[in-house]
Design a protein around this motif. Structure first.
Motif, short mmCIF file in Angstrom:
data_model
loop_
_atom_site.label_atom_id
_atom_site.label_comp_id
_atom_site.label_asym_id
_atom_site.label_seq_id
_atom_site.Cartn_x
_atom_site.Cartn_y
_atom_site.Cartn_z
N VAL A 64 0.84 -1.21 0.00
CA VAL A 64 0.00 0.00 0.00
C VAL A 64 0.87 1.25 0.00
N ALA A 65 1.96 1.25 0.78
CA ALA A 65 2.85 2.41 0.84
C ALA A 65 3.46 2.69 -0.54
N TYR A 66 3.85 1.65 -1.25
CA TYR A 66 4.41 1.85 -2.58
C TYR A 66 3.37 2.35 -3.56
N TYR A 67 2.11 1.91 -3.38
CA TYR A 67 1.08 2.42 -4.29
C TYR A 67 0.83 3.91 -4.05
N VAL A 68 0.82 4.31 -2.79
CA VAL A 68 0.67 5.74 -2.48
C VAL A 68 1.82 6.54 -3.07
N ALA A 69 3.04 6.02 -2.94
CA ALA A 69 4.21 6.71 -3.48
C ALA A 69 4.14 6.79 -5.00
N TYR A 70 3.73 5.71 -5.65
CA TYR A 70 3.61 5.68 -7.11
C TYR A 70 2.58 6.70 -7.60
N THR A 71 1.42 6.73 -6.95
CA THR A 71 0.37 7.68 -7.35
C THR A 71 0.81 9.11 -7.11
N LEU A 72 1.47 9.36 -5.97
CA LEU A 72 1.96 10.71 -5.67
C LEU A 72 2.96 11.17 -6.71
N TYR A 73 3.85 10.28 -7.11
CA TYR A 73 4.84 10.65 -8.14
C TYR A 73 4.14 10.97 -9.46
N LEU A 74 3.13 10.18 -9.85
CA LEU A 74 2.42 10.44 -11.10
C LEU A 74 1.81 11.84 -11.11
N VAL A 75 1.15 12.19 -10.00
CA VAL A 75 0.49 13.50 -9.92
C VAL A 75 1.52 14.63 -9.93
N LEU A 76 2.59 14.47 -9.15
CA LEU A 76 3.63 15.51 -9.09
C LEU A 76 4.30 15.70 -10.45
N ALA A 77 4.63 14.61 -11.10
CA ALA A 77 5.31 14.69 -12.40
C ALA A 77 4.39 15.27 -13.46
N SER A 78 3.10 14.90 -13.41
CA SER A 78 2.16 15.36 -14.42
C SER A 78 1.87 16.85 -14.30
N THR A 79 1.91 17.37 -13.06
CA THR A 79 1.63 18.79 -12.86
C THR A 79 2.89 19.65 -12.91
N GLY A 80 4.03 19.00 -13.16
CA GLY A 80 5.28 19.76 -13.32
C GLY A 80 5.84 20.32 -12.04
N ARG A 81 5.52 19.73 -10.90
CA ARG A 81 6.04 20.23 -9.62
C ARG A 81 7.54 19.92 -9.51
N PRO A 82 8.35 20.88 -9.06
CA PRO A 82 9.80 20.66 -8.97
C PRO A 82 10.18 19.54 -8.00
N ALA B 234 8.92 16.71 -7.82
CA ALA B 234 8.74 15.40 -8.43
C ALA B 234 10.07 14.72 -8.72
N GLU B 235 11.04 15.47 -9.25
CA GLU B 235 12.33 14.87 -9.59
C GLU B 235 13.06 14.39 -8.35
N THR B 236 13.03 15.19 -7.29
CA THR B 236 13.68 14.79 -6.03
C THR B 236 13.01 13.55 -5.44
N PHE B 237 11.70 13.56 -5.48
CA PHE B 237 10.95 12.43 -4.97
C PHE B 237 11.27 11.16 -5.76
N GLY B 238 11.31 11.27 -7.09
CA GLY B 238 11.63 10.13 -7.93
C GLY B 238 13.03 9.60 -7.68
N ASP B 239 13.99 10.52 -7.51
CA ASP B 239 15.37 10.11 -7.23
C ASP B 239 15.46 9.37 -5.90
N ALA B 240 14.71 9.85 -4.90
CA ALA B 240 14.73 9.20 -3.59
C ALA B 240 14.16 7.78 -3.66
N MET B 241 13.09 7.63 -4.45
CA MET B 241 12.50 6.29 -4.61
C MET B 241 13.44 5.36 -5.34
N LEU B 242 14.01 5.85 -6.45
CA LEU B 242 14.89 5.00 -7.26
C LEU B 242 16.24 4.74 -6.58
N GLY B 243 16.74 5.74 -5.85
CA GLY B 243 18.08 5.61 -5.28
C GLY B 243 18.13 4.93 -3.92
#
Length: 361
Positions: free
Chosen positions: A310-328, A330-339
């Motif tokens: 469930v935690a990963y699904y929340v993180a995945y959905t949050l990243y989709l919304v942040l990336a789609s709306t162009g929030r700065p 989003a990139e930091t959040f994505g790097d933290a998840m991937l790294g």
């Protein structure tokens, strides 16, 4: 954004869920009247019925030229089925995983994910691709029927007969009533898919989100409601192996049947978004692969593993919304998840798998 957008979305979801339920009940009893065994009904009518909302929405979207919604609906549903629905169900009660799922069905789900990704790699799903996928689901269904009839057919017959009331005495005009239920279910699915697609497109435009993101989130969760209801009810009833099998089977049908039909009926090849190829397809495949070590460790899904899903699904959905709306952010959040988060999870799963392997040897 108008009030009608929400009316279309809610009405579409309600009609889809109701249509799937009515269709399954009517078709099941109609098939039983023709002497078809409850087991075969369970493996065909029920299996297709739980994927009926995804089928109706993706087919309607492909006919309307909204390919992103058709693709996003399937990818998002498969991701939500494992991370959100299995996760929430495991929080209700730890789930039992049958050995057949690990040896056969989960590898088939992984294989179907990889094959679909390979077919989409050229940036589109053509009618030929759709024919291949749909042929595969026919072969898979026939294999399930043949293999299941050899093992515990009587128990399965009793289970499906009890669940759908197939042993009840036939009422007068039962054939006409059941045929009417099938027709009514199909009408509800068509009308509901029209409403949901129209509402989703309007919502995407109003919020500045892409149709792909709406398909991956709002529509995917909505069309997965039958799976959610089935799995949670199965967990409450103590049928905890059925809850897992329902999700794995639904994911296989979504890829092979839903995308296959959508590609076959589409006036032109369904275009695949570069974002879907670069991110959402790999996430879906990673989620499918993650099932193996978690299912293999003790042949169960514990509550902490459900919470992780469930935690990963929340993180995945949050990243989709942040990336789609162009929030700065989003990139930091994505790097933290991937790294950090994903590598740590991968290491944990490897340790769990190794420990389970040593225990079972």
């Amino acid at each position: 954004m108008t009030l009608m957008t929400f009316v279309y979305l809610i009405a579409g979801l309600v009609l889809l869920v109701a249509g799937a339920e009515v269709l399954v009940r009517g078709a099941g009893k109609l098939a039983a009247q023709f002497g078809i065994s409850p087991l075969v009904i369970g493996l065909t009518v029920v299996a297709f019925g739980t994927s009926a909302p995804e089928t109706a929405v993706s087919v309607q979207a492909s006919l309307n030229g909204s390919g992103d919604i058709a693709i996003g609906n399937v990818l998002g549903s498969n991701i939500a089925n494992v991370l959100l629905i299995l996760g929430m169900t495991a929080l209700v009660a730890p789930l039992v995983v049958s050995r057949q799922l690990i040896r056969l069905d989960v590898p088939i789900m992984i294989g179907a994910s990889l094959v679909t990704f390979a077919l989409a790699w050229d940036g589109e799903l053509s009618r030929f691709d759709g024919a291949l996928l749909f042929t595969a689901v026919v072969v898979y269904t026939l294999f399930l029927i043949i293999s299941s009839r050899r093992e515990k057919a009587a128990d399965a017959d009793d289970e499906f007969a009890k669940e759908f009331g197939l042993n009840e005495p036939a009422k007068p005009y039962a054939g006409l009533i059941n045929a009417g239920l099938v027709l009514g279910g199909l009408v509800l699915l068509v009308v509901g898919s029209n409403f949901l697609v129209e509402g989703a497109v309007s919502l995407a435009r109003a919020l500045g989100l892409s149709e792909l993101v709406i398909g991956l989130t709002v529509i995917a969760i909505g069309t997965s409601l039958p799976e959610l209801a089935t799995s949670i009810m199965a967990a409450f009833r103590g049928e905890r192996d059925i809850a897992v099998g329902n999700i794995v089977g639904s994911n296989i049908f979504n890829l092979l049947c839903v995308l296959g039909l959508a590609s076959l009926v589409s006036p032109q090849a369904i275009a695949i978004s570069p974002n879907a190829l670069a991110f959402d397809f790999p996430v879906m495949i990673a989620v499918a692969f993650a099932c193996l070590p978690i299912f293999f460790a003790g042949y169960s899904i514990n509550r902490w593993e459900g919470a992780l899903f469930v935690a990963y699904y929340v993180a995945y959905t949050l990243y989709l919304v942040l990336a789609s709306t162009g929030r700065p952010f989003a990139e930091t959040f994505g790097d933290a998840m991937l790294g950090y988060a994903l590598p740590l999870t991968a290491i944990t799963l490897l340790v769990i798998t190794g420990s389970a392997w040593k225990t079972q040897r």
